[in-house]
Scaffold this motif. Sequence first.
Motif, PDB file in Angstrom:
ATOM      1  N   UNK A 135       1.153  -0.890  -0.372  1.00  0.00           N
ATOM      2  CA  UNK A 135      -0.109   0.186  -0.171  1.00  0.00           C
ATOM      3  C   UNK A 135       0.783   1.207   0.147  1.00  0.00           C
ATOM      4  N   UNK A 136       0.452   2.330  -0.721  1.00  0.00           N
ATOM      5  CA  UNK A 136       0.664   3.416  -0.082  1.00  0.00           C
ATOM      6  C   UNK A 136       0.200   4.507  -0.771  1.00  0.00           C
ATOM      7  N   UNK A 137       0.216   5.543   0.379  1.00  0.00           N
ATOM      8  CA  UNK A 137      -0.423   6.236   0.428  1.00  0.00           C
ATOM      9  C   UNK A 137       0.060   8.436   0.110  1.00  0.00           C
ATOM     10  N   UNK A 138      -0.026   9.119  -0.721  1.00  0.00           N
ATOM     11  CA  UNK A 138       0.791   9.992  -1.333  1.00  0.00           C
ATOM     12  C   UNK A 138       0.107  11.749  -0.582  1.00  0.00           C
ATOM     13  N   UNK A 139       0.558  12.499  -0.068  1.00  0.00           N
ATOM     14  CA  UNK A 139      -0.110  13.690  -0.139  1.00  0.00           C
ATOM     15  C   UNK A 139       0.836  14.734  -0.213  1.00  0.00           C
ATOM     16  N   UNK A 140      -0.075  15.851  -1.102  1.00  0.00           N
ATOM     17  CA  UNK A 140       0.080  17.252  -1.747  1.00  0.00           C
ATOM     18  C   UNK A 140      -0.207  17.999  -0.731  1.00  0.00           C
ATOM     19  N   UNK A 141       1.320  18.689  -0.022  1.00  0.00           N
ATOM     20  CA  UNK A 141       1.434  19.691   0.914  1.00  0.00           C
ATOM     21  C   UNK A 141       0.816  21.192   0.820  1.00  0.00           C
ATOM     22  N   UNK A 142       0.057  21.859   1.437  1.00  0.00           N
ATOM     23  CA  UNK A 142      -0.142  23.040   0.696  1.00  0.00           C
ATOM     24  C   UNK A 142       0.769  24.132   2.184  1.00  0.00           C
ATOM     25  N   UNK A 143       1.501  24.270   1.971  1.00  0.00           N
ATOM     26  CA  UNK A 143       1.910  25.103   3.426  1.00  0.00           C
ATOM     27  C   UNK A 143       1.094  26.472   4.229  1.00  0.00           C
ATOM     28  N   UNK A 144       0.750  27.142   2.828  1.00  0.00           N
ATOM     29  CA  UNK A 144       0.412  27.812   3.015  1.00  0.00           C
ATOM     30  C   UNK A 144      -0.839  27.844   3.659  1.00  0.00           C
ATOM     31  N   UNK A 145      -1.177  27.094   3.669  1.00  0.00           N
ATOM     32  CA  UNK A 145      -2.442  26.902   4.446  1.00  0.00           C
ATOM     33  C   UNK A 145      -2.897  25.849   5.431  1.00  0.00           C
ATOM     34  N   UNK A 146      -1.322  25.353   5.746  1.00  0.00           N
ATOM     35  CA  UNK A 146      -0.547  24.620   6.711  1.00  0.00           C
ATOM     36  C   UNK A 146      -1.794  23.296   6.568  1.00  0.00           C
TER      37      UNK A 146
END
Length: 158
Positions: A135-146
């Motif tokens: 299994x794998x999970x990928x997240x996109x990080x939005x640093x401005x919105x934390x």
Amino acid sequence: MPTAPTPPRPINLQLMRFSSQLNVKQEGNKRLVFGNIRKKWLVLQPEEFVRQLLLHFFIGDMRYNRNRITVERGVTVNSESRRTDILIFDADMRPFLLVECKAPKIPLTTDVFRQAANYNGPIKVPYLMISNGRESYVAEIDYAAKDYRFLTAVPEWL
């Protein structure tokens, strides 16, 4: 950070299809695998097996540039030395994707994601991934919105 979003179903990259492409040998009582990125023989531990399968996936399926991939790169987190499993850079050599690998028997829990996020602290990649090979999970990080959001596929290399 806001409450963690509910992850989607895990991504199944079907990594076992790459197992026949691994260069494996027996040396004494140790099984070794040749790491194409590091250009050396490595003890074939379960986590290393997952790491090598993922590297084949990134280079073969995703067409990531092998010259932009580092393995077990040192990073300092809270004044402690750590190593990222896989760190991929974009075409401009900016950190792009940080991958934390676990052995297939290790469940991908919030703690595993938190470990990857901690390693990412000084790096600031736009994409964070955890995988145990099944299994794998990928997240996109939005640093401005934390904040972050889970993706249903591995991002295309830039």
